[in-house]
Enzyme design. Structure first.
Site, PDB file in Angstrom:
ATOM      1  N   THR A 266      10.862  -5.132  41.006  1.00 53.99           N
ATOM      2  CA  THR A 266      10.521  -6.444  40.461  1.00 53.99           C
ATOM      3  C   THR A 266      10.396  -6.352  38.934  1.00 53.99           C
ATOM      4  O   THR A 266      10.928  -7.180  38.196  1.00 53.99           O
ATOM      5  CB  THR A 266       9.154  -6.886  41.026  1.00 53.99           C
ATOM      6  OG1 THR A 266       8.287  -5.740  41.042  1.00 53.99           O
ATOM      7  CG2 THR A 266       9.290  -7.456  42.408  1.00 53.99           C
ATOM      8  N   PHE A 390       5.375 -15.082  40.490  1.00 49.59           N
ATOM      9  CA  PHE A 390       4.445 -14.117  41.086  1.00 49.59           C
ATOM     10  C   PHE A 390       3.794 -14.646  42.370  1.00 49.59           C
ATOM     11  O   PHE A 390       2.773 -14.133  42.816  1.00 49.59           O
ATOM     12  CB  PHE A 390       3.354 -13.742  40.073  1.00 49.59           C
ATOM     13  CG  PHE A 390       3.892 -12.943  38.909  1.00 49.59           C
ATOM     14  CD1 PHE A 390       4.151 -11.587  39.038  1.00 49.59           C
ATOM     15  CD2 PHE A 390       4.157 -13.543  37.689  1.00 49.59           C
ATOM     16  CE1 PHE A 390       4.659 -10.849  37.980  1.00 49.59           C
ATOM     17  CE2 PHE A 390       4.674 -12.816  36.622  1.00 49.59           C
ATOM     18  CZ  PHE A 390       4.920 -11.463  36.768  1.00 49.59           C
ATOM     19  N   CYS A 397       0.759 -12.166  43.601  1.00 47.70           N
ATOM     20  CA  CYS A 397       0.938 -10.770  43.174  1.00 47.70           C
ATOM     21  C   CYS A 397      -0.336 -10.182  42.569  1.00 47.70           C
ATOM     22  O   CYS A 397      -0.874 -10.723  41.613  1.00 47.70           O
ATOM     23  CB  CYS A 397       2.052 -10.738  42.132  1.00 47.70           C
ATOM     24  SG  CYS A 397       2.398  -9.086  41.543  1.00 47.70           S
TER      25      CYS A 397
HETATM   26  C1  HEM Z   1       7.752  -8.605  37.342  1.00 48.85           C
HETATM   27  C2  HEM Z   1       7.120  -7.945  38.278  1.00 48.85           C
HETATM   28  C3  HEM Z   1       6.654  -8.506  39.574  1.00 48.85           C
HETATM   29  C4  HEM Z   1       7.017  -9.651  40.228  1.00 48.85           C
HETATM   30  C5  HEM Z   1       8.045 -10.693  39.795  1.00 48.85           C
HETATM   31  C6  HEM Z   1       6.236  -9.713  41.446  1.00 48.85           C
HETATM   32  C7  HEM Z   1       6.308 -10.749  42.365  1.00 48.85           C
HETATM   33  C8  HEM Z   1       5.498 -10.860  43.470  1.00 48.85           C
HETATM   34  C9  HEM Z   1       5.502 -11.975  44.389  1.00 48.85           C
HETATM   35  C10 HEM Z   1       6.408 -13.197  44.299  1.00 48.85           C
HETATM   36  C11 HEM Z   1       4.566 -11.736  45.330  1.00 48.85           C
HETATM   37  C12 HEM Z   1       4.220 -12.631  46.527  1.00 48.85           C
HETATM   38  C13 HEM Z   1       5.106 -12.254  47.689  1.00 48.85           C
HETATM   39  C14 HEM Z   1       4.944 -13.117  48.911  1.00 48.85           C
HETATM   40  O1  HEM Z   1       4.290 -14.152  48.874  1.00 48.85           O
HETATM   41  O2  HEM Z   1       5.521 -12.733  49.934  1.00 48.85           O
HETATM   42  C15 HEM Z   1       3.971 -10.448  45.038  1.00 48.85           C
HETATM   43  C16 HEM Z   1       2.989  -9.853  45.787  1.00 48.85           C
HETATM   44  C17 HEM Z   1       2.519  -8.568  45.546  1.00 48.85           C
HETATM   45  N1  HEM Z   1       2.812  -7.765  44.465  1.00 48.85           N
HETATM   46 FE1  HEM Z   1       4.044  -8.226  42.947  1.00 48.85          FE
HETATM   47  N2  HEM Z   1       5.436  -8.607  41.512  1.00 48.85           N
HETATM   48  C18 HEM Z   1       5.653  -7.845  40.394  1.00 48.85           C
HETATM   49  C19 HEM Z   1       5.046  -6.645  40.066  1.00 48.85           C
HETATM   50  C20 HEM Z   1       4.149  -5.981  40.862  1.00 48.85           C
HETATM   51  C21 HEM Z   1       3.537  -4.716  40.535  1.00 48.85           C
HETATM   52  C22 HEM Z   1       3.755  -3.912  39.265  1.00 48.85           C
HETATM   53  C23 HEM Z   1       2.743  -4.380  41.568  1.00 48.85           C
HETATM   54  C24 HEM Z   1       1.916  -3.132  41.601  1.00 48.85           C
HETATM   55  C25 HEM Z   1       1.362  -2.610  42.552  1.00 48.85           C
HETATM   56  C26 HEM Z   1       2.835  -5.447  42.556  1.00 48.85           C
HETATM   57  C27 HEM Z   1       2.168  -5.496  43.765  1.00 48.85           C
HETATM   58  C28 HEM Z   1       2.153  -6.578  44.624  1.00 48.85           C
HETATM   59  C29 HEM Z   1       1.395  -6.603  45.857  1.00 48.85           C
HETATM   60  C30 HEM Z   1       0.538  -5.465  46.412  1.00 48.85           C
HETATM   61  C31 HEM Z   1       1.614  -7.861  46.438  1.00 48.85           C
HETATM   62  C32 HEM Z   1       1.063  -8.381  47.749  1.00 48.85           C
HETATM   63  C33 HEM Z   1      -0.213  -9.164  47.537  1.00 48.85           C
HETATM   64  C34 HEM Z   1      -0.743  -9.727  48.843  1.00 48.85           C
HETATM   65  O3  HEM Z   1       0.048 -10.019  49.744  1.00 48.85           O
HETATM   66  O4  HEM Z   1      -1.951  -9.878  48.933  1.00 48.85           O
HETATM   67  N3  HEM Z   1       3.694  -6.405  42.089  1.00 48.85           N
HETATM   68  N4  HEM Z   1       4.547  -9.947  43.885  1.00 48.85           N
END
Ligand code: HEM
Length: 449
Positions: A266, A390, A397
């Site tokens: 991502t 995000f 996220c």
């Molecule tokens: C530009 C970078 C990033 C983008 C665009 C992004 C985007 C997203 C999105 C759209 C979701 C929601 C997904 C859903 O609803 O199914 C998400 C969830 C999540 N992201 Fe990111 N992310 C990024 C970077 C990161 C980083 C660096 C981490 C580090 C660990 C991370 C960890 C997570 C986690 C653990 C979730 C799940 C949260 C939950 O379900 O409670 N992400 N991310």
């Protein structure tokens, strides 16, 4: 009276899996699903439904509908398709947990405070890496998508578990292969899957290899405790503030691997897309270089510098609007419901995919790259939920601040040190997609300034 949701004609058992590829049945596995969904939205409008191998999924793409569906009291995250396949590795880790799984509550309560702090230790790690940029050859011909993927993977490994894997190629390749296969599995009939012995064997070995790596890191930390404030120590020593529960070893391994998977492509995809847009818009690159020179001079970027780089923030926001690396996410209604101002009936538990790639183009039909619209005041005036790379609400996220810090540090260090050019000046953006999207066949020349 609600209306029927449009659906393309399909085939028995297979449903609409060929619809994503303009109906071409000889090449059913479309390279870039985000583009397939975009074409369907153009054809059928703001809402349509597909039967994907017997699984009905509703797709929405307009601002009005996505905005209505951003409501945790009516809709929850749905873990289906390729994301569900990643549970073969990540189980009920924080990213892949089904709504209501206790593991999510415990991990969320423990990890969110650790993810919202100001400094993640990314800086010292990145500093060592960006200093290496100074000793690079004068001229470089590079594939930035590949290099930035390794930077992002190293960074998240270092900051979350103090593990310097130095871009170990086998691990990176294993993870890329695993994600690609999760995507393929989601689009393959189960009966075909059963006969793919070699593919299934490799998939299982990849899972075993990644879990063994994470297990070794965990065992090493237990044998050699440290004072680090990294995520591994938070999970190992922390207690759930509500129940006092401790995370099990298996759950820690699930989440260590979750950080690596959720936290690298991502971030690296966004940085690569940003370089592409900068190279296609020399006036934006000039403005950015001037901001970075003013703020940093010839000094390495410090965390305190990042808030002074407003134009860089706008460039990243605008990049991720046009290319949200997580291009689609899914939810389901908690009850039977009607959406779209009474127009469409949706049954309880039916998955609804939100096409963020299209949402980001819908708000005002902004097709062109223009960071100025994302400068501070303009950004704050965007309609609610119009910019949503995000995710939303309780399942949004948790790595957002971490990713932002990393992207600002890496991009400012590159722009500060290098003049960049496209290897092929006529190159137009092509995209590839496993679970996230990233640029394809994108090569640049980097020359020390
Ligand atoms: C530009 C970078 C990033 C983008 C665009 C992004 C985007 C997203 C999105 C759209 C979701 C929601 C997904 C859903 O609803 O199914 C998400 C969830 C999540 N992201 Fe990111 N992310 C990024 C970077 C990161 C980083 C660096 C981490 C580090 C660990 C991370 C960890 C997570 C986690 C653990 C979730 C799940 C949260 C939950 O379900 O409670 N992400 N991310």
């Amino acid at each position: 009276m609600s209306r029927a949701i449009p659906q393309p004609p399909g085939y028995p058992f297979l449903g609409n899996i060929f619809s994503l590829n303009n109906g071409q049945i000889l090449t059913p596995f479309v390279d870039v699903p985000a583009h397939g969904f975009h074409e369907l939205a153009r054809k059928f409008g703001e809402i349509y439904q597909l039967n994907l191998l017997g699984r009905k999924v509703i797709f929405v793409s307009s601002y009005a509908l996505v905005n209505e569906l951003c409501d945790d009291s009516r809709f929850r995250k749905s873990v289906g398709g390729a994301l569900k396949e990643t549970r073969n590795l990540l189980n009920d880790g924080i990213f892949t947990a089904f709504d209501g799984e206790t593991s999510w509550n415990v991990a969320h309560r423990l990890l969110v405070p650790a993810f919202v702090r100001k400094s993640f230790g990314a800086k010292p790690a990145l500093q060592t890496d960006t200093n290496k940029l100074d000793s690079m050859p004068i001229d470089l011909n590079i594939d930035p998508t590949d290099d930035l993927t390794r930077v992002a993977l190293d960074t998240i490994a270092l900051c979350s578990m103090s593990y310097r894997q130095d871009s170990q190629p086998p691990f990176v390749q294993t993870m890329v292969d695993f994600l690609q296969e999760c995507n393929n599995r989601a689009n393959r009939p189960k009966i075909v899957q059963m006969f793919l012995n070699a593919t299934n064997g490799k998939y299982q070995r990849d899972i075993e290899q990644m879990r063994n790596t994470a297990k070794a890191i965990l065992q090493d930390r237990k044998a050699n405790p440290t004072d680090s404030k990294d995520m591994l120590n938070v999970m190992l020593r922390g207690r759930d503030p509500k129940t006092g529960a401790q995370m099990s070893d298996e759950s820690i391994i699930d989440n260590l691997l979750t950080f690596l998977i959720a936290g690298h492509e991502t971030t690296s995809g966004t940085m690569s897309f940003a370089l592409y847009y900068l190279l296609k818009h020399p006036e934006v690159m000039k403005e950015l270089q001037s901001e970075i020179d003013n703020v940093l001079g010839d000094q390495p970027a410090q965390l305190g510098d990042l808030t002074r780089m407003q134009y860089l923030n706008a460039v990243i926001r605008e990049t991720i609007r046009l290319q949200p690396t997580a291009a689609i996410r899914a939810i389901y209604p908690l009850e039977d419901t009607v959406i779209g101002g009474g127009k469409y009936f949706v049954m309880k538990n039916e998955p609804i995919a939100l096409q963020i790639w299209d949402l980001h183009r819908d708000i005002s039909i902004w097709e062109e790259f223009k960071p100025e619209r994302m400068l501070k005041e303009n950004f704050e005036l965007l309609p609610p939920n119009a910019w949503q790379p995000f995710g939303f609400g309780m399942r949004s996220c948790i790595g957002r601040a971490f990713a932002w810090q990393e992207m600002c540090l890496v991009l400012s260090s590159i722009v500060q040190r290098f003049d960049l050019a496209l290897v092929d000046p006529s190159y137009e953006l092509q995209i590839t997609q496993a679970i996230t999207i990233k640029p394809k066949d994108f090569r640049i020349l980097a020359r020390q300034r």
